[in-house]
Design a protein around this motif. Structure first.
Motif, PDB file in Angstrom:
ATOM      1  N   GLU A   1       0.589  -1.124   0.059  1.00 36.98           N
ATOM      2  CA  GLU A   1      -0.079   0.102   0.103  1.00 36.98           C
ATOM      3  C   GLU A   1       0.776   1.119  -0.033  1.00 36.98           C
ATOM      4  O   GLU A   1       0.530   2.282  -0.448  1.00 36.98           O
ATOM      5  N   MET A   2       1.893   0.989   0.494  1.00 33.74           N
ATOM      6  CA  MET A   2       2.899   2.461   0.484  1.00 33.74           C
ATOM      7  C   MET A   2       3.439   2.607  -0.576  1.00 33.74           C
ATOM      8  O   MET A   2       3.871   3.963  -1.108  1.00 33.74           O
ATOM      9  N   ARG A   3       3.170   1.853  -1.803  1.00 36.00           N
ATOM     10  CA  ARG A   3       3.867   2.131  -2.935  1.00 36.00           C
ATOM     11  C   ARG A   3       2.762   2.965  -3.861  1.00 36.00           C
ATOM     12  O   ARG A   3       3.105   3.693  -4.828  1.00 36.00           O
ATOM     13  N   TYR A   4       1.496   3.133  -3.271  1.00 34.75           N
ATOM     14  CA  TYR A   4       0.681   3.836  -3.932  1.00 34.75           C
ATOM     15  C   TYR A   4       1.032   5.302  -3.971  1.00 34.75           C
ATOM     16  O   TYR A   4       1.390   5.989  -3.074  1.00 34.75           O
ATOM     17  N   ASP A   5       0.544   6.283  -5.080  1.00 31.88           N
ATOM     18  CA  ASP A   5       0.531   7.714  -4.973  1.00 31.88           C
ATOM     19  C   ASP A   5      -0.574   8.123  -4.268  1.00 31.88           C
ATOM     20  O   ASP A   5      -1.577   7.459  -4.034  1.00 31.88           O
ATOM     21  N   VAL A   6      -0.654   9.350  -4.147  1.00 32.19           N
ATOM     22  CA  VAL A   6      -1.847   9.903  -3.250  1.00 32.19           C
ATOM     23  C   VAL A   6      -2.905   9.919  -4.281  1.00 32.19           C
ATOM     24  O   VAL A   6      -4.218   9.811  -3.912  1.00 32.19           O
ATOM     25  N   GLY A   7      -2.599  10.327  -5.675  1.00 32.88           N
ATOM     26  CA  GLY A   7      -3.789  10.137  -6.560  1.00 32.88           C
ATOM     27  C   GLY A   7      -4.355   8.699  -6.790  1.00 32.88           C
ATOM     28  O   GLY A   7      -5.330   8.551  -7.146  1.00 32.88           O
ATOM     29  N   ASP A   8      -3.744   7.550  -5.682  1.00 28.13           N
ATOM     30  CA  ASP A   8      -4.430   6.181  -5.890  1.00 28.13           C
ATOM     31  C   ASP A   8      -5.065   5.750  -4.806  1.00 28.13           C
ATOM     32  O   ASP A   8      -5.326   4.602  -4.567  1.00 28.13           O
ATOM     33  N   CYS A   9      -5.660   6.995  -4.104  1.00 25.91           N
ATOM     34  CA  CYS A   9      -6.335   6.631  -3.078  1.00 25.91           C
ATOM     35  C   CYS A   9      -7.602   5.627  -3.334  1.00 25.91           C
ATOM     36  O   CYS A   9      -8.023   4.845  -2.578  1.00 25.91           O
ATOM     37  N   PRO A  10      -8.352   5.824  -4.402  1.00 24.07           N
ATOM     38  CA  PRO A  10      -9.567   4.955  -4.537  1.00 24.07           C
ATOM     39  C   PRO A  10      -9.043   3.576  -4.757  1.00 24.07           C
ATOM     40  O   PRO A  10      -9.880   2.580  -4.473  1.00 24.07           O
ATOM     41  N   ASN A  11      -7.721   3.202  -4.952  1.00 26.31           N
ATOM     42  CA  ASN A  11      -7.360   1.977  -5.118  1.00 26.31           C
ATOM     43  C   ASN A  11      -7.219   1.311  -3.764  1.00 26.31           C
ATOM     44  O   ASN A  11      -6.582   0.083  -3.649  1.00 26.31           O
ATOM     45  N   TYR A  12      -7.083   1.961  -2.668  1.00 27.28           N
ATOM     46  CA  TYR A  12      -6.477   1.808  -1.221  1.00 27.28           C
ATOM     47  C   TYR A  12      -7.653   0.587  -0.899  1.00 27.28           C
ATOM     48  O   TYR A  12      -8.833   0.642  -1.024  1.00 27.28           O
ATOM     49  N   ASN A  13      -7.298  -0.335  -0.300  1.00 24.84           N
ATOM     50  CA  ASN A  13      -7.916  -1.508   0.265  1.00 24.84           C
ATOM     51  C   ASN A  13      -9.210  -1.177   0.994  1.00 24.84           C
ATOM     52  O   ASN A  13     -10.101  -1.712   0.970  1.00 24.84           O
ATOM     53  N   CYS A  14      -8.951  -0.329   1.814  1.00 28.71           N
ATOM     54  CA  CYS A  14      -9.854   0.089   2.983  1.00 28.71           C
ATOM     55  C   CYS A  14     -10.428   1.493   2.674  1.00 28.71           C
ATOM     56  O   CYS A  14     -11.407   1.891   3.539  1.00 28.71           O
ATOM     57  N   SER A  15     -10.573   1.959   1.191  1.00 34.08           N
ATOM     58  CA  SER A  15     -11.120   3.226   0.957  1.00 34.08           C
ATOM     59  C   SER A  15     -12.585   3.166   0.791  1.00 34.08           C
ATOM     60  O   SER A  15     -13.363   4.061   1.092  1.00 34.08           O
ATOM     61  N   ALA A  16     -13.091   1.996   0.670  1.00 34.03           N
ATOM     62  CA  ALA A  16     -14.677   1.990   0.701  1.00 34.03           C
ATOM     63  C   ALA A  16     -15.271   0.952   1.645  1.00 34.03           C
ATOM     64  O   ALA A  16     -16.389   0.428   1.469  1.00 34.03           O
TER      65      ALA A  16
ATOM     66  N   ILE B   1     -11.880   9.680   6.044  1.00 32.24           N
ATOM     67  CA  ILE B   1     -12.260  10.669   5.518  1.00 32.24           C
ATOM     68  C   ILE B   1     -11.113  11.184   4.324  1.00 32.24           C
ATOM     69  O   ILE B   1     -11.431  11.859   3.310  1.00 32.24           O
ATOM     70  N   ILE B   2      -9.837  11.155   4.712  1.00 30.65           N
ATOM     71  CA  ILE B   2      -8.762  11.563   3.897  1.00 30.65           C
ATOM     72  C   ILE B   2      -7.857  10.359   3.624  1.00 30.65           C
ATOM     73  O   ILE B   2      -8.203   9.289   4.161  1.00 30.65           O
ATOM     74  N   CYS B   3      -6.969  10.396   2.624  1.00 33.31           N
ATOM     75  CA  CYS B   3      -6.115   9.461   2.337  1.00 33.31           C
ATOM     76  C   CYS B   3      -4.883   9.406   3.199  1.00 33.31           C
ATOM     77  O   CYS B   3      -4.196  10.076   3.397  1.00 33.31           O
ATOM     78  N   GLU B   4      -5.211   8.303   4.158  1.00 27.24           N
ATOM     79  CA  GLU B   4      -4.405   8.220   5.281  1.00 27.24           C
ATOM     80  C   GLU B   4      -3.555   6.805   5.208  1.00 27.24           C
ATOM     81  O   GLU B   4      -3.002   6.539   6.294  1.00 27.24           O
ATOM     82  N   TYR B   5      -3.406   6.096   3.881  1.00 24.47           N
ATOM     83  CA  TYR B   5      -2.572   4.735   3.980  1.00 24.47           C
ATOM     84  C   TYR B   5      -1.397   4.909   3.990  1.00 24.47           C
ATOM     85  O   TYR B   5      -0.586   4.003   3.981  1.00 24.47           O
ATOM     86  N   THR B   6      -0.630   6.138   3.776  1.00 20.89           N
ATOM     87  CA  THR B   6       0.682   6.332   3.804  1.00 20.89           C
ATOM     88  C   THR B   6       1.298   6.495   5.456  1.00 20.89           C
ATOM     89  O   THR B   6       2.430   6.772   5.434  1.00 20.89           O
ATOM     90  N   TRP B   7       0.285   6.744   6.203  1.00 19.14           N
ATOM     91  CA  TRP B   7       0.699   6.925   7.650  1.00 19.14           C
ATOM     92  C   TRP B   7       0.938   5.702   8.175  1.00 19.14           C
ATOM     93  O   TRP B   7       0.517   4.490   7.900  1.00 19.14           O
ATOM     94  N   THR B   8       1.649   5.760   9.584  1.00 18.72           N
ATOM     95  CA  THR B   8       2.208   4.486   9.976  1.00 18.72           C
ATOM     96  C   THR B   8       0.850   3.800  10.710  1.00 18.72           C
ATOM     97  O   THR B   8       0.108   4.641  11.157  1.00 18.72           O
ATOM     98  N   PRO B   9       0.868   2.754  10.924  1.00 20.13           N
ATOM     99  CA  PRO B   9      -0.249   2.001  11.668  1.00 20.13           C
ATOM    100  C   PRO B   9      -0.477   2.688  13.171  1.00 20.13           C
ATOM    101  O   PRO B   9      -1.702   2.817  13.593  1.00 20.13           O
ATOM    102  N   ALA B  10       0.465   2.874  13.897  1.00 20.13           N
ATOM    103  CA  ALA B  10       0.528   3.544  15.192  1.00 20.13           C
ATOM    104  C   ALA B  10      -0.102   4.880  15.149  1.00 20.13           C
ATOM    105  O   ALA B  10      -1.097   5.200  16.155  1.00 20.13           O
TER     106      ALA B  10
END
Length: 242
Positions: free
Chosen positions: A7-22, A29-38
């Motif tokens: 998931e870290m390889r995605y760009d910010v524009g690829d937020c719809p492709n994030y597994n938990c986006s839907a 609310i925002i693209c947060e998949y690049t943040w650390t799990p903690a």
């Protein structure tokens, strides 16, 4: 960790492709998949506690409002026996049984109301299909209130003390309704149309509540077991009866 690294390889524009986006109705609310799990876990916990605090404040204000409404009194004139004088007494505007079944029950069962609202939100967002919460969450909470809470209330009574049911007829009405609710839910979900709730079933289920309140009120006032004489009604209004 492998999924997270992918998931870290995605760009910010690829937020719809994030597994938990839907996955949720509101979050993320925002693209947060690049943040650390903690960091994400801490923020979600803060949001969860904030929501619980808001619900607690609203429930407390709501319960105080209900108590103020149900405790409202009015003054009536009552004739003093064997005299021509009357005195004013305060009586409650709300009938005790009606208040307990409507406003007081709505306030005391605020945890169940949250489950109900969450289930409604889930059904509306899931194209009116039962999701992971489903009716089982509400039934489980109601069963806990019916069995566990009543058992605890009975168990905490000291051995040298006792409790008495003042309105036995009302107790029988509510006890029968509590058991009938489970039977009716089983009929509409497993017998009549399995897994589907028809419109007429939903309307009839909703109409059961005012019917319960009316029957409980009739049992409380004992309209079917005694006759209210004109003399007693006149005495409450201070009218002299020869």
């Amino acid at each position: 960790m492998e999924n997270f690294s992918m998931e870290m390889r995605y760009d910010v524009g690829d937020c719809p492709n994030y597994n938990c986006s839907a996955k949720g109705l509101l979050l993320p609310i925002i693209c947060e998949y690049t943040w650390t799990p903690a960091t994400r876990a801490a923020l979600y916990l803060i949001g969860l506690f904030y929501s619980f605090l808001g619900v607690a404040i609203v429930a407390d204000i709501f319960m105080c409002s209900i108590e103020m409404i149900t405790s409202k009194t009015t003054k009536i004139k009552v004739a003093i026996p064997n005299t021509n004088e009357t005195e004013e007494v305060e009586v409650k505007v709300w009938n005790g049984t009606v208040a307990n079944l409507t406003l007081m029950a709505l306030g005391l069962q605020r945890s169940l109301n949250l489950f109900l609202l969450l289930s409604i939100i889930e059904i509306v967002g899931n194209d009116f299909q039962a999701g992971q919460l489903g009716p089982g969450t509400i039934v489980g909470s109601a069963a806990f209130n019916l069995l566990v809470i009543i058992a605890v209330c009975v168990a905490v009574i000291p051995d040298d003390e006792g409790r008495r049911i003042n309105h036995v007829k009302v107790f029988f009405v509510t006890a029968f309704s509590s058991l009938f609710a489970y039977i009716w839910l089983y009929i509409i979900l497993s017998v009549n149309t399995k897994g589907v709730v028809d419109v007429w079933e939903a309307i009839l289920t909703l109409m059961f509540f005012p019917i319960l309140v009316i029957i409980a009120y009739v049992a409380d006032r004992d309209f079917c077991g005694r006759k209210v004489s004109v003399t007693m009604s006149a005495l409450e209004l201070g009218i002299k009866i020869e």
